[in-house]
Design an enzyme around this catalytic site. Sequence first.
Site, PDB file in Angstrom:
ATOM      1  N   SER A  69      -5.232  10.665  -2.323  1.00  0.00           N
ATOM      2  CA  SER A  69      -6.243  11.699  -2.490  1.00  0.00           C
ATOM      3  C   SER A  69      -6.645  12.325  -1.153  1.00  0.00           C
ATOM      4  O   SER A  69      -5.833  12.983  -0.519  1.00  0.00           O
ATOM      5  CB  SER A  69      -7.435  11.115  -3.245  1.00  0.00           C
ATOM      6  OG  SER A  69      -8.304  12.118  -3.692  1.00  0.00           O
ATOM      7  N   ASP A  80       1.724  19.381   8.260  1.00  0.00           N
ATOM      8  CA  ASP A  80       2.153  20.754   8.002  1.00  0.00           C
ATOM      9  C   ASP A  80       1.776  21.707   9.132  1.00  0.00           C
ATOM     10  O   ASP A  80       2.568  22.567   9.505  1.00  0.00           O
ATOM     11  CB  ASP A  80       1.530  21.279   6.705  1.00  0.00           C
ATOM     12  CG  ASP A  80       2.208  20.748   5.454  1.00  0.00           C
ATOM     13  OD1 ASP A  80       3.168  19.953   5.555  1.00  0.00           O
ATOM     14  OD2 ASP A  80       1.764  21.131   4.352  1.00  0.00           O
ATOM     15  N   LYS A  94      -1.675  11.200  -5.248  1.00  0.00           N
ATOM     16  CA  LYS A  94      -2.729  11.711  -6.132  1.00  0.00           C
ATOM     17  C   LYS A  94      -3.113  13.107  -5.667  1.00  0.00           C
ATOM     18  O   LYS A  94      -3.781  13.271  -4.656  1.00  0.00           O
ATOM     19  CB  LYS A  94      -3.966  10.815  -6.128  1.00  0.00           C
ATOM     20  CG  LYS A  94      -5.001  11.354  -7.122  1.00  0.00           C
ATOM     21  CD  LYS A  94      -6.264  10.552  -7.110  1.00  0.00           C
ATOM     22  CE  LYS A  94      -7.267  11.084  -8.114  1.00  0.00           C
ATOM     23  NZ  LYS A  94      -7.666  12.463  -7.923  1.00  0.00           N
TER      24      LYS A  94
END
Length: 155
Positions: A69, A80, A94
Amino acid sequence: MAGIVLDVRNNPGGYLQGAVDIASEFLKTGSVVVTEERSDGSKSEFKVERLGQLVNTPVIVIINEGSASASEILAGALRDIRKITLVGEKTFGKGTIQEPLQLEGGSGLHITIARWLTPSGFWVNEKGLEPDTLIEDDLDTPADEQLEKAIELLK
């Protein structure tokens, strides 16, 4: 300080805004940390809105199957945007946002209302984040192989 090892192993997550706030220390103002996509296709971006104190500091993130999460949001954004290396094992996966509802009699229900995507558009749900450097922690030894590898990579 030569660098930071950010350890999110066995962190099952927390609040979305908490992940955005922590990521904001490492990312430049205006960077998209996570995108929330609703079932109707509408999207909301959560961006860095302040001046981070660690935007030029070398970082390695340690992850494992217990990272889920909000910790996946954080790790995914750092990889990224800053190409920060993830060390350890694949995360839990998740990538949904749930809204809790209270029902009569003390029961509750969680309804999935949206999914979250990393800045590159990756949905981690049921896939998890793969580490850039796969290192399994050998529980039969007192050493922490994942931490040792993270420190080695910072040098």
